[in-house]
Design an enzyme around this catalytic site. Structure first.
Site, PDB file in Angstrom:
ATOM      1  N   GLY A 152      91.839  44.342  84.966  1.00 40.59           N
ATOM      2  CA  GLY A 152      90.512  44.707  85.450  1.00 40.59           C
ATOM      3  C   GLY A 152      89.445  44.199  84.501  1.00 40.59           C
ATOM      4  O   GLY A 152      89.665  43.231  83.759  1.00 40.59           O
ATOM      5  N   SER A 153      88.308  44.867  84.515  1.00 43.09           N
ATOM      6  CA  SER A 153      87.183  44.394  83.716  1.00 43.09           C
ATOM      7  C   SER A 153      87.401  44.669  82.228  1.00 43.09           C
ATOM      8  O   SER A 153      88.128  45.590  81.855  1.00 43.09           O
ATOM      9  CB  SER A 153      85.908  45.098  84.182  1.00 43.09           C
ATOM     10  N   VAL A 160      86.325  48.386  81.211  1.00 42.60           N
ATOM     11  CA  VAL A 160      87.289  49.470  81.471  1.00 42.60           C
ATOM     12  C   VAL A 160      88.565  49.239  80.647  1.00 42.60           C
ATOM     13  O   VAL A 160      89.142  50.176  80.095  1.00 42.60           O
ATOM     14  CB  VAL A 160      87.607  49.588  82.985  1.00 42.60           C
ATOM     15  N   GLY A 161      88.974  47.984  80.531  1.00 38.48           N
ATOM     16  CA  GLY A 161      90.198  47.669  79.782  1.00 38.48           C
ATOM     17  C   GLY A 161      90.107  48.127  78.333  1.00 38.48           C
ATOM     18  O   GLY A 161      91.083  48.636  77.767  1.00 38.48           O
ATOM     19  N   GLU A 172      94.918  42.444  80.913  1.00 39.04           N
ATOM     20  CA  GLU A 172      94.521  41.214  81.625  1.00 39.04           C
ATOM     21  C   GLU A 172      93.097  41.444  82.106  1.00 39.04           C
ATOM     22  O   GLU A 172      92.879  42.032  83.158  1.00 39.04           O
ATOM     23  CB  GLU A 172      95.448  40.967  82.828  1.00 39.04           C
ATOM     24  N   CYS A 220      89.865  36.104  88.421  1.00 39.93           N
ATOM     25  CA  CYS A 220      89.638  36.142  86.972  1.00 39.93           C
ATOM     26  C   CYS A 220      89.587  34.724  86.430  1.00 39.93           C
ATOM     27  O   CYS A 220      88.947  34.453  85.418  1.00 39.93           O
ATOM     28  CB  CYS A 220      90.729  36.948  86.283  1.00 39.93           C
TER      29      CYS A 220
HETATM   30  P1  NAD Z   1      87.706  47.450  87.241  1.00 35.90           P
HETATM   31  O1  NAD Z   1      87.822  47.380  85.761  1.00 35.90           O
HETATM   32  O2  NAD Z   1      86.509  48.057  87.827  1.00 35.90           O
HETATM   33  O3  NAD Z   1      88.956  48.274  87.846  1.00 35.90           O
HETATM   34  C1  NAD Z   1      90.289  47.914  87.576  1.00 35.90           C
HETATM   35  C2  NAD Z   1      91.185  49.132  87.768  1.00 35.90           C
HETATM   36  O4  NAD Z   1      90.864  50.100  86.777  1.00 35.90           O
HETATM   37  C3  NAD Z   1      91.005  49.828  89.111  1.00 35.90           C
HETATM   38  O5  NAD Z   1      92.275  50.226  89.588  1.00 35.90           O
HETATM   39  C4  NAD Z   1      90.159  51.043  88.753  1.00 35.90           C
HETATM   40  O6  NAD Z   1      90.311  52.126  89.638  1.00 35.90           O
HETATM   41  C5  NAD Z   1      90.714  51.381  87.377  1.00 35.90           C
HETATM   42  N1  NAD Z   1      89.833  52.197  86.535  1.00 35.90           N
HETATM   43  C6  NAD Z   1      88.494  52.342  86.608  1.00 35.90           C
HETATM   44  N2  NAD Z   1      88.055  53.177  85.639  1.00 35.90           N
HETATM   45  C7  NAD Z   1      89.148  53.552  84.929  1.00 35.90           C
HETATM   46  C8  NAD Z   1      89.354  54.383  83.795  1.00 35.90           C
HETATM   47  N3  NAD Z   1      88.342  55.018  83.198  1.00 35.90           N
HETATM   48  N4  NAD Z   1      90.615  54.546  83.317  1.00 35.90           N
HETATM   49  C9  NAD Z   1      91.649  53.887  83.885  1.00 35.90           C
HETATM   50  N5  NAD Z   1      91.523  53.098  84.977  1.00 35.90           N
HETATM   51  C10 NAD Z   1      90.281  52.928  85.488  1.00 35.90           C
HETATM   52  O7  NAD Z   1      87.923  45.949  87.774  1.00 35.90           O
HETATM   53  P2  NAD Z   1      87.782  45.380  89.260  1.00 35.90           P
HETATM   54  O8  NAD Z   1      86.348  45.299  89.621  1.00 35.90           O
HETATM   55  O9  NAD Z   1      88.724  46.067  90.185  1.00 35.90           O
HETATM   56  O10 NAD Z   1      88.374  43.901  89.077  1.00 35.90           O
HETATM   57  C11 NAD Z   1      87.642  42.800  88.669  1.00 35.90           C
HETATM   58  C12 NAD Z   1      87.852  42.492  87.207  1.00 35.90           C
HETATM   59  O11 NAD Z   1      89.240  42.311  86.933  1.00 35.90           O
HETATM   60  C13 NAD Z   1      87.202  41.189  86.785  1.00 35.90           C
HETATM   61  O12 NAD Z   1      86.610  41.352  85.521  1.00 35.90           O
HETATM   62  C14 NAD Z   1      88.374  40.205  86.702  1.00 35.90           C
HETATM   63  O13 NAD Z   1      88.142  39.100  85.849  1.00 35.90           O
HETATM   64  C15 NAD Z   1      89.452  41.098  86.203  1.00 35.90           C
HETATM   65  N6  NAD Z   1      90.778  40.560  86.489  1.00 35.90           N
HETATM   66  C16 NAD Z   1      91.498  40.010  85.468  1.00 35.90           C
HETATM   67  C17 NAD Z   1      92.733  39.429  85.719  1.00 35.90           C
HETATM   68  C18 NAD Z   1      93.518  38.794  84.609  1.00 35.90           C
HETATM   69  O14 NAD Z   1      94.685  38.525  84.835  1.00 35.90           O
HETATM   70  N7  NAD Z   1      92.942  38.528  83.456  1.00 35.90           N
HETATM   71  C19 NAD Z   1      93.260  39.436  87.020  1.00 35.90           C
HETATM   72  C20 NAD Z   1      92.508  40.027  88.038  1.00 35.90           C
HETATM   73  C21 NAD Z   1      91.261  40.586  87.763  1.00 35.90           C
END
Ligand code: NAD
Length: 513
Positions: free
Chosen positions: A249-250, A253-254, A271, A305
């Protein structure tokens, strides 16, 4: 699902029945059964913002119940020999093959990517299954020469127990596949929380796995699934029963997830966001470069991503490449992602569309010149125009990831300058250079070249194969998933020294009494 509920589905959504979905769906797969006691949410079609179906998310009680069953299942699963676990993953690959087109269609419908990419996403999991089956017979340790007589040193690999997988909306099932196929053959159970806006894919994918487990009389809790949002994600991050949390994810949050997992001495595999560049040198095949940039910047509506967000053009070919690119951008067919010929579908949500609009204002305020696009399309869906912006590599906006079909173009004079610009952003996921010169290629992939996890030549930044380790450096999180030796992260390593003699010689020649 009751028949009456099924019949209330719109005709265009009737194919969902083929993958076990109805108009209202329970969102937790716990101990081999479907339940849900949390909030009821709607899954929405990004092409028209209309409801596809309802999903009942997980409550904390559901979470606790699911985790207890999963911990019990882990004791059974880790004792099954790895090649036998591989056989289960092989069957999973076959089950996915049988439903490839329905699942691909659902990915396209719910996420918004075009149908070919939706099917490609499911195919990626099938490829991962094939890879993992082979891997299940190659989880090899090693024998290390001991300095002590009659001693032998072994390195063995054991399962971790449970792997938590939190995934993003843009690859709503492939990322589960990258993690789960490997985690399962390594002997781990998997706890999955998909993105809150793609719950139907989470449920459909889980149903396929559940069918295979059931057919083999294995505990359903080997895969435990919760539909839900940040609260369930946070519960996974905090849970000491989960030694490894794989988060996609982002970056924002990561980082939070990593800190929570660190606090309890868990491991995290991250990731995160990308901000990927393509460099085109003046000796490059420019037609190849233009085709690659189009796929990398416009594919998945710029919501990968690995999407190319920065195009670095050598000053000698700057105008030629830019003109050609502006020309092909005019021909991009925007529309319903399920329709043949569409190249650019909608952004995933209304909020993504608003974000795009705000981003464009910010770009303009920082001196960005819009060369094409730059606006949303008035419609009931979340459509925006593919956009190219001329901007300085030093502008602040260029350092951020704006998730949409937005491409920054910049001019450079030397390879050194291009590499510096490539490496000047916080993220470090993917990168690519277009050139025919070996001396440039080897500089680019060497220690003074790209600082990214993915370093390509004459291909786009996106569309990675599963055989290699996938992931990025810096603010992308440093994780590696899928191929190569990524499996080692899903296991714990034991260094075993065995004395088969009658003496007790000590290491480093120490004589202790
Ligand atoms: P996001 O960070 O908003 O959400 C990702 C996940 O985290 C979701 O399941 C969400 O419900 C969960 N989440 C949200 N808050 C949380 C918390 N406090 N604790 C634990 N989990 C929580 O990301 P998004 O908008 O769904 O996805 C887009 C982002 O993901 C972009 O930045 C993209 O570059 C990245 N991404 C990276 C890869 C990679 O392999 N590097 C692959 C796909 C997407």
């Amino acid at each position: 699902m009751s028949e009456s509920k099924m019949s209330s589905m719109k005709k265009e959504y009737e194919f969902l029945k083929e993958i076990g979905l109805g108009s209202r769906n329970l969102g937790c797969y716990i101990n081999g059964l479907w339940q849900g006691n949390g909030p009821v949410i709607s899954s929405v079609n990004p092409a028209n913002n209309q409801r596809i179906a309802e999903v009942v998310e997980a409550s904390f009680q559901d979470y606790e119940e699911g985790m207890r069953a999963c911990a019990e299942a882990a004791k059974i699963w880790m004792q099954i020999p790895a090649p036998k676990r591989g056989e289960i993953v092989r069957q999973l690959g076959d089950a996915l093959r049988a439903k490839l087109h329905y699942l691909g269609r659902l990915v396209s419908l719910e996420m918004g990517k075009i149908l070919a990419e939706g099917i490609g996403e499911v195919q990626e999991i099938i490829d991962m299954c094939d890879f993992a089956v082979g891997l299940s017979r190659q989880l090899n340790g090693s024998i290390i020469p001991s300095e002590r007589p009659n001693h032998i040193m072994l390195e063995t690999w054991n399962p971790l127990g449970i792997v938590g997988v939190i995934t993003a909306f843009n690859f709503p099932c492939a990322v589960l596949g990258w993690n789960a196929c490997i985690a399962l053959v390594c002997g781990n159970c998997v706890v999955w929380k998909g993105a809150p806006t793609t719950p139907l894919i989470t449920i459909a994918m889980t149903k396929i796995v559940a069918g295979v487990l059931e057919k083999n009389n294995l505990p359903g809790a080997i895969l435990t699934t919760f539909c839900g949002g940040a609260e369930i994600g946070q519960a996974i991050a905090e849970d000491t029963r989960i030694p490894l949390v794989s988060f996609t994810g982002s970056t924002k949050v990561g980082l939070m997830v990593q800190q929570i997992v660190n606090q309890r001495f868990g491991k995290s595999l991250l990731e995160l966001s990308g901000n990927n560049a393509i460099i085109v040198m003046d000796d490059a095949d420019t037609e190849l470069a233009v085709r690659s940039v189009l796929f990398a910047a416009v594919g998945t509506a710029g919501q990968r991503c690995t999407t190319c967000r920065r195009l670095l053009l050598h000053e000698n070919i700057y105008h030629k490449v830019l003109e050609r690119l502006l020309d092909v951008y005019k021909q991009v067919k925007i529309g319903n992602p399920l329709e043949k010929g569409t190249l650019l579908g909608p952004l995933h949500t209304r909020a993504s569309r608003e974000n795009f609009e705000k981003g464009i204002q910010k770009i303009k305020s920082q001196g960005g010149k819009i060369l094409t696009g730059g606006n949303v399309i008035e419609s009931e869906g979340n459509f925006v125009h593919p956009t190219i912006v001329e901007i300085s590599p030093n502008a602040d906006v260029v350092k951020e990831e704006l998730f949409g079909p937005l491409l920054y173009v910049m001019k450079f004079q030397s390879l050194k300058e291009a590499i510096e610009i490539n490496n000047s952003v916080p993220q470090g996921l993917s990168s690519s250079i277009f050139t025919r010169k070996p001396e440039i290629i080897f500089k680019w992939i060497g220690p003074q070249g790209s600082d990214c996890g993915i370093v390509n030549v004459n291909i786009p930044t996106n569309g990675a194969e599963i055989g290699g380790a996938f992931g990025g450096e810096k603010a992308t999180g440093g994780g590696r998933e899928a191929g190569s030796d990524s499996w080692k992260q899903y296991m714990r390593r034991s260094t075993c020294t065995i004395n088969y003699g009658n003496e007790l010689p000590l290491a480093q020649g120490i004589n202790f009494g």
